[in-house]
Each structure stands twice: as structure tokens, then as C-alpha cells.
Design an enzyme around this catalytic site. Structure first.
Site, PDB file in Angstrom:
ATOM      1  N   LYS A 115     -21.807  -8.974   6.560  1.00 39.41           N
ATOM      2  CA  LYS A 115     -21.449  -9.772   5.388  1.00 39.41           C
ATOM      3  C   LYS A 115     -20.249 -10.672   5.638  1.00 39.41           C
ATOM      4  CE  LYS A 115     -23.462  -6.603   1.999  1.00 39.41           C
ATOM      5  NZ  LYS A 115     -24.101  -5.721   2.986  1.00 39.41           N
ATOM      6  N   GLU A 199     -13.730  -7.575  -2.480  1.00 40.73           N
ATOM      7  CA  GLU A 199     -13.891  -8.815  -3.222  1.00 40.73           C
ATOM      8  C   GLU A 199     -13.678  -8.551  -4.709  1.00 40.73           C
ATOM      9  OE1 GLU A 199     -18.745  -8.973  -3.814  1.00 40.73           O
ATOM     10  OE2 GLU A 199     -17.862  -9.915  -2.052  1.00 40.73           O
ATOM     11  N   HIS A 234     -27.508   0.473  -7.741  1.00 38.13           N
ATOM     12  CA  HIS A 234     -27.412  -0.804  -7.033  1.00 38.13           C
ATOM     13  C   HIS A 234     -28.717  -1.169  -6.320  1.00 38.13           C
ATOM     14  CE1 HIS A 234     -23.117  -0.915  -7.838  1.00 38.13           C
ATOM     15  NE2 HIS A 234     -22.995   0.293  -7.320  1.00 38.13           N
ATOM     16  N   ARG A 291     -35.545 -11.061   5.972  1.00 39.38           N
ATOM     17  CA  ARG A 291     -36.885 -10.458   6.025  1.00 39.38           C
ATOM     18  C   ARG A 291     -37.639 -10.814   4.764  1.00 39.38           C
ATOM     19  NH1 ARG A 291     -35.944  -6.722   2.122  1.00 39.38           N
ATOM     20  NH2 ARG A 291     -33.886  -5.742   2.079  1.00 39.38           N
TER      21      ARG A 291
END
Length: 480
Positions: A115, A199, A234, A291
Site C-alpha cells: 500500500k 492514515e 471489513h 486481479r
């Protein structure tokens, strides 16, 4: 490309095989000992056992998969999703073996799989990003300084993972140290990499993703958005396309941002760029999945495109047969992931034998399925049985079709997320479109679902009694 080995199992293996067969391409199934009788094994032209049930000894065994490809004469490998689909080392090994990997190159997978590297790659394209660190954080003191600068609440996320693992929301400074230690430990266990980044936590966001497809001739298209905000732990459960809240101008801006993300890593093939959308309609780059996505059918239904066929064409070196202006949205599609999970018990897996398993059919209903009646649901893999997808000219029609399809689905022997899907589709927040990624937290309680099911059972009993009494009257028989 004459023969494709599908390095996966269940419904996605069957999904890829069906398109390959339409294209006149032979297929090879691989399977573990637990999946010996699985439908995808019988559907393929050839099948090879990889090894014992555990994934590490079967579906994650690169050497066994490449050996199966060589033994059967396959010239390409489609990874599906999950397992090795986003493994750069696997993609590289496939290429070195002289085979075509139906997906992006190892470099793109590696960049977007990290990330932090992904954020650095897209930074030059002026793509909005959530404020946070641009490097891995391992020191709680540094984490505390960063959190103080961007302000609580913050989100701790594993740099090398997804699916909610290694993710923690921290509301205040006193919670930071234990939460970051847990996140690092979980990330290390799940991905072999304990690095995390921090973040700003976007309160009340929606999870919007854009489907992209890129070829080797420099063409990159976006296929509009999918709304994926109904999640548990999530992880997505209900998806739809298009989103109920995007207008044409915002849709185009997000689509072009997604195209630029793909361009930033020289992407080839099918991919999905994920964004968070806040309550002020600001969007932020989240990550790219390198993907095919589980929820790709809703995009196929509203665009009329076969994304697997396009994947195969691109992998063969062909140019995309479409321009952006050729694509448009027609109607609305909804997908429910039918998991063998118990929504009354915190969505815990519910393994066992499918004593009864009958699928709904009819216009506007698509079921991408991987199981049959009498099969065992193994404990070794993701517990998804199928994807139930419905289509209508309007969002309301697609929701109604979903309710009808759920009612017609018959499963006995394991618990499933079908009742939860019914709950979602009936809830005012979902029907109005006014929901966020906190839908489950804000609106769902197991007792609510239990009450709904008991209410339906009571109504069914009353209707049955009324019909029984009417039958007695028609036959002129005495009432009890």
C-alpha cells in the site's frame, strides 16, 4: 492460447471455465483431496490433484501447479481471485516457465500489493489520498507523533495485506500503543510482514471501487463503479452497480482517477481501484486489487461485457475491442455473497454437509455457484458457496428480484448469509441509499434478524392454517 489451467477452486474456477469453453479454449482444473468431487473438477477437460486439503499443500503450491500445467500441456494460467492471484512471485514463476499469466505483470502486482508503494506510484498523478504516513511505521512513539499531527481517529493498516487483517481503528491516544502492537502482530502472522502505516480515519465513508481493464497497446478503460459499503469485519457481503450516490460528473472523475492509477504501474489486464467517498463527496485512493474481483458480475450485467473474455484477449496480446465511449450503464445489478456463515453468531463459519441445496432460477437471476447438494463444506477454505446476482432496469427492481431469489434459494445442513441478505434488502437505510461502511454496526443486530425470521415463520403458519380451514370448508368437512 489453446489450454488454460485455472489455479483456483469453486465458483470462480467454474466461471472462468465457462467463458474459456465459449471461446473454444480447453481447460484444466486443479484440486485438493478435499475437492476431489467438486463441480469444477468434473467440468474441466482435464483435472490434476495438487495434494492434501490444506491450501499450503495444494492451491498455494506453486511447484505443483506448474507441474500440472506442464503435464497437461496448458499454455496459460488463470489465477482467479484469492490464493496466488496477487502473488508477484507466482506470476513471475509462471512467466519463467514459459506460460502466460492471465493477469498483470509481477512488477505491477508487487507495487500495488504494497500500500505504501502504491501510494508513491500514484502520487505523480495528483490522485486524492487520505492524510497519513508515506513509510512503514514500527515505532509506537513515531506513530503517536503522526497521529497527533493528522488528528484522531486514525486507522492502522497492514502495508502488505487486505481483507481487514492487521487493521485497527484508534479513537484516542491512550489506545494507540496496544492497538498498533496488535495490528503489527496480526499483519506479521497473516502476511509475513508486520509493517503498518497510519492514515486519517474517514468517518462514515462509502466504499466505491472502479473496474479497469488495460491491454499491452496502451489502452486503459474503466467500466464504472461498484458500491461495496455493506461489509462485515471489513469484508464485503453485498455489492451493487452502479452506486446510488454518484452523479455522472463524479463518476467520470473517479473513473479517470482509476485509469491513472492503472497507468501509474503500467498495468495490464483486469484490476479494481478502490476509493473511500466521504459525506462531502470527496474521494480518496485506497488501494488497487490486481486481479478479477469477486463482485465482477454486477459490472458485467450493467455493461454487457464478459470481463473474463477480455482478460483472456488481453493476455493473448490483443487490443481491447472497445473505446471508453462504447461503454454505458444499463440497468442495475445487486450481488449477495452466499457464505456458509451464521449471521446469528457473529458470522462465524458454518461447515457441514449440504443436505439440501437448490438454486433460484429465472429472468434477472444469475448464480455463480461452486457446490452441489450432498457436498461437504470444507473447513480449509473461504466459506463462500456462491454469488447470488440479480438484475433489473432500476435499483428498486434489482432489490425486489434479490428478495425473490433469496426466498427461492434452499439450503439445509449449514447456516448461510441468505437471511442477512434479506435483512439488508428490506432495511430502509439500504433501500434509500443512505448507508455507509458502518451499515452492519449501525443497523444490524442478530436479535433483529431473529425477530424477522420468527415473524415470517408466524405469518407462514397463519397462512397455512387459513388455507387448511378453507380446504376443509370447500370439502364440506367439519372444522377441528
Amino acid at each position: 492460447m489453446q489450454k488454460i489451467l485455472i489455479a483456483n477452486r469453486g465458483e470462480i474456477a467454474l466461471r472462468v471455465m465457462r467463458t474459456a469453453r465459449k471461446m473454444g479454449i480447453e481447460t484444466v482444473a486443479v484440486y485438493s483431496e478435499a475437492d476431489r468431487q467438486a463441480p469444477h473438477v468434473r467440468f474441466a477437460d482435464q483435472a490434476v490433484c495438487l495434494g492434501p486439503a490444506p491450501s499450503a499443500q495444494s492451491y498455494l503450491n506453486t511447484e505443483a501447479i506448474l507441474a500440472a500445467a506442464k503435464a497437461t500441456g496448458a499454455d496459460a494460467i488463470h489465477p482467479g481471485y484469492g490464493f496466488l492471484s496477487e502473488n508477484a512471485a507466482f506470476a513471475g514463476a509462471v512467466a519463467r516457465a514459459g506460460l502466460t499469466f492471465i493477469g498483470p505483470g509481477p512488477e505491477a502486482i508487487s507495487t500495488m500489493g504494497d500500500k505504501l508503494a502504491a501510494k508513491e506510484a500514484v502520487r505523480h498523478y495528483d490522485i486524492p489520498m487520505v492524510p497519513g504516513t508515506d513509510h512503514p511505521v514500527e515505532d509506537p512513539e513515531e506513530a503517536a507523533r503522526t497521529a497527533g499531527e493528522i488528528g484522531y481517529p486514525i486507522l492502522i493498516k497492514a502495508a502488505a495485506g487486505g481483507g481487514g487483517k492487521g487493521m485497527r481503528i484508534v479513537e484516542q491516544a491512550s489506545e494507540l500503543k496496544p492497538q498498533i502492537e496488535r495490528a503489527m502482530s496480526e499483519a506479521k502472522s497473516a502476511f509475513g510482514d508486520g509493517s503498518v502505516f497510519i492514515e486519517k480515519y474517514v468517518s462514515g465513508p462509502r466504499h466505491i471501487e472502479i473496474q479497469v481493464m488495460a491491454d499491452t497497446h496502451g489502452n486503459i478503460l474503466h467500466f464504472f463503479e461498484r458500491e461495496c459499503s455493506v461489509q462485515r469485519r471489513h469484508q464485503k457481503v453485498v455489492e451493487e452497480a452502479p452506486s446510488a450516490v454518484l452523479d455522472p460528473e463524479l463518476r467520470e472523475r473517479m473513473g479517470q482517477a482509476a485509469v491513472n492509477v492503472a497507468r501509474a504501474c503500467d498495468y495490464v489486464g483486469a484490476g479494481t481501484v478502490e476509493f473511500l467517498l466521504d459525506d462531502q463527496r470527496n474521494f480518496y485512493f485506497l488501494e488497487m486489487n490486481t486481479r478479477l474481483q469477486v463482485e465482477h458480475p454486477v459490472t458485467e450485467l450493467i455493461t454487457g461485457q464478459d470481463l473474463v473474455a477480455l482478460q483472456i484477449a488481453v493476455a493473448r496480446g490483443e487490443a481491447l475491442p472497445l473505446k471508453q465511449e462504447d461503454l454505458s450503464i444499463c440497468g442495475h445489478a445487486l450481488e449477495l455473497r452466499v457464505y456458509a456463515e451464521d449471521p446469528l453468531n457473529d458470522f462465524l463459519p458454518s461447515v457441514g454437509r449440504l443436505d439440501r441445496y437448490r438454486l433460484p432460477e429465472g429472468p434477472g437471476i444469475r448464480v455463480d455457484n461452486g457446490y452441489e447438494e450432498g457436498m461437504e463444506v470444507p473447513i480449509y477454505y473461504d466459506p463462500m458457496l456462491a454469488k447470488l446476482v440479480t438484475y433489473g432496469q432500476t435499483r428498486e427492481a434489482a432489490i425486489q428480484k434479490m428478495l425473490e431469489a433469496i426466498a427461492a434459494y434452499r439450503v439445509e445442513g449449514v447456516e448461510t448469509t441468505l437471511p442477512f441478505g434479506d435483512f439488508v434488502c428490506r432495511h430502509p437505510a439500504f433501500r434509500s441509499g443512505a448507508f455507509t461502511t458502518h451499515f452492519v454496526r449501525d443497523h444490524y443486530r442478530p436479535e433483529l434478524l431473529k425477530a424477522q425470521r420468527e415473524g415470517e415463520a408466524t405469518l407462514a403458519a397463519r397462512l397455512a392454517l387459513r388455507q387448511y380451514l378453507n380446504d376443509l370448508e370447500t370439502l364440506h368437512l367439519p372444522k377441528p
